[in-house]
Design an enzyme around this catalytic site. Structure first.
Site, PDB file in Angstrom:
ATOM      1  N   SER A  94     -14.129 -13.502 -26.300  1.00 61.28           N
ATOM      2  CA  SER A  94     -14.563 -12.145 -26.027  1.00 61.28           C
ATOM      3  C   SER A  94     -14.570 -11.837 -24.534  1.00 61.28           C
ATOM      4  O   SER A  94     -14.965 -12.671 -23.709  1.00 61.28           O
ATOM      5  CB  SER A  94     -15.963 -11.926 -26.598  1.00 61.28           C
ATOM      6  N   TYR A 134     -12.010  -4.770 -24.901  1.00 55.41           N
ATOM      7  CA  TYR A 134     -12.292  -3.389 -25.269  1.00 55.41           C
ATOM      8  C   TYR A 134     -11.618  -2.493 -24.233  1.00 55.41           C
ATOM      9  O   TYR A 134     -11.380  -2.896 -23.093  1.00 55.41           O
ATOM     10  CB  TYR A 134     -13.794  -3.113 -25.277  1.00 55.41           C
ATOM     11  N   THR A 159      -9.713  -4.534 -29.374  1.00 61.07           N
ATOM     12  CA  THR A 159     -10.558  -4.044 -30.467  1.00 61.07           C
ATOM     13  C   THR A 159     -10.561  -2.524 -30.443  1.00 61.07           C
ATOM     14  O   THR A 159     -10.949  -1.911 -29.442  1.00 61.07           O
ATOM     15  CB  THR A 159     -11.984  -4.588 -30.325  1.00 61.07           C
ATOM     16  N   LYS A 187      -6.914  -4.978 -33.174  1.00 66.88           N
ATOM     17  CA  LYS A 187      -7.947  -5.454 -34.102  1.00 66.88           C
ATOM     18  C   LYS A 187      -8.820  -4.283 -34.550  1.00 66.88           C
ATOM     19  O   LYS A 187      -9.333  -3.532 -33.714  1.00 66.88           O
ATOM     20  CB  LYS A 187      -8.817  -6.518 -33.427  1.00 66.88           C
ATOM     21  N   HIS A 230     -14.974  -5.103 -38.266  1.00 70.56           N
ATOM     22  CA  HIS A 230     -15.940  -5.555 -37.269  1.00 70.56           C
ATOM     23  C   HIS A 230     -17.092  -6.326 -37.918  1.00 70.56           C
ATOM     24  O   HIS A 230     -18.229  -6.291 -37.447  1.00 70.56           O
ATOM     25  CB  HIS A 230     -16.492  -4.373 -36.469  1.00 70.56           C
TER      26      HIS A 230
END
Length: 361
Positions: free
Chosen positions: A108, A136, A162, A234, A258
């Site tokens: 992440s 992100y 994402t 994603k 998610h």
């Protein structure tokens, strides 16, 4: 090592015992009534396998080819923020465990440990799986590309963008527990500077105007064209979104809701996967997560069109319970169950699986 887990579900109780209640609420909870979170796992269980018998499995194996790389097996670890919340070994423990088991690991951008430090731990291990960075949208193409460049410099092999969380879900369990993600534990890969200023709005905007910083298809297309790394999208559930991602040149699509942490009552991934595969054809790589807890779930996902599967909460619960050794044990359990299920289904390799092996109740 403490209590011995014999399936992924065993790590849940072990982790809960050692975590503060508010941290457990963050890890174990979902959005709203947690309907989607629970439905993800239930959907895999409602699928039934139809095995084939008396097939020659002498040369059977679990290897796959994906994004130009050979994987030892189609199981990976999905991105989860701030592993330092759960264990002192943090992402270092997760990465080492994944490498020991030949598993892909997606790290992440909101992690506790810099990507470069994690890459250096395992990049020379010949048996490790792929290392990918999750990102992100950073409010602008320039800031997002800066984050992707940072991942490339850290020798990540792909970036997972994402796209299903332009705002946070309404996570009641977290709010009741008073959980707030500590900034110091989630900024190891942060892009310096601030987001662009919000524009002036004619009418009161949704979510305080935050959606002005959310990406669009046009912006994501530019990112895909300019990125130094392959881009995986994603958070795809709708077949038309998957087709558009494919047409824009994304390296792969990731079917995900998610983990039920954003939009409650969203479609379970086991239900969305076949429709997405039908929309994009047989060749575009598809990944899936959400409720996968058994080796039989892995077989079902591959039979429905996924090329690989990822686990999030179970890996972090194993980390919380027993550090790197717990994560390695969790991956080994799932790998072993997958191999057993593959053999009992009469499939000689993951790519042989197709919808004839699965029936819906």
């Amino acid at each position: 090592m403490g209590a011995t887990a014999i399936q992924l579900g065993d790590f849940e109780a072990l982790a809960r015992e050692g975590l503060p209640p508010e941290v457990w609420a963050y890890l174990a909870g979902g959005a709203g009534d947690e309907t989607t979170m629970h439905a993800n796992g239930e959907a895999w269980q409602r699928l039934h396998l139809v095995p084939r018998v008396l097939r020659n499995l002498t040369t059977a194996h679990t290897q796959i080819e994906l994004l130009g790389r050979r994987w030892a097996h189609p199981i990976g670890i999905a991105p989860v923020a701030a592993h330092a919340l759960f264990h002192p070994e943090a992402e270092c423990g997760t990465v080492l465990a994944a490498a020991a088991q030949g598993a892909a690991c997606v790290l992440s951008s909101q992690g506790s440990t810099p990507w470069a430090e994690l890459s250096a731990l395992v990049r020379d291990d010949p048996g490790r799986g792929p290392l990918w960075a999750q990102a992100y949208w950073q409010g602008s193409l320039a800031r997002t590309l800066a984050l992707v460049e940072h991942a490339a410099q850290a020798r990540m092999e792909a970036v997972v963008l994402t796209v299903d969380a332009p705002v946070h879900g309404a996570r009641d369990r977290e709010r009741r527990a008073g959980f707030v993600l500590p900034a110091a534990l989630s900024k190891a890969n942060a892009v310096p500077g601030s987001h662009p200023p919000l524009p002036a709005f004619e009418h009161p905007p949704l979510c305080g105007g935050l959606l002005a910083h959310a990406p669009t298809w046009g912006a994501v297309g530019e990112l895909i064209r300019e990125s130094p790394l392959p881009v995986v999208l994603k958070g795809l559930l709708h077949p038309e979104d998957a087709r558009r991602a494919h047409d824009l040149g994304a390296a792969a699509g990731w079917v995900s809701n998610h983990g039920g942490r954003t939009l409650d009552t969203a479609w379970p991934t086991a239900h969305a996967l076949p429709a997405v595969r039908a929309a994009v054809g047989p060749d575009w790589p598809l990944l899936v997560d959400g409720g996968i807890r058994r080796g039989t779930d892995v077989v079902k996902a591959l039979a429905l069109g996924a090329n690989a599967v990822f686990i999030g909460r179970p890996a972090v619960m194993a980390l919380a319970a027993q550090g790197a050794r717990g994560v390695a044990h969790a991956l080994r359990l799932l790998r072993d169950e997958f191999e057993i299920a593959l053999a009992l289904c009469g499939a000689s390799h993951p790519g042989e699986l197709h919808t004839d092996w699965v029936r819906q109740t």
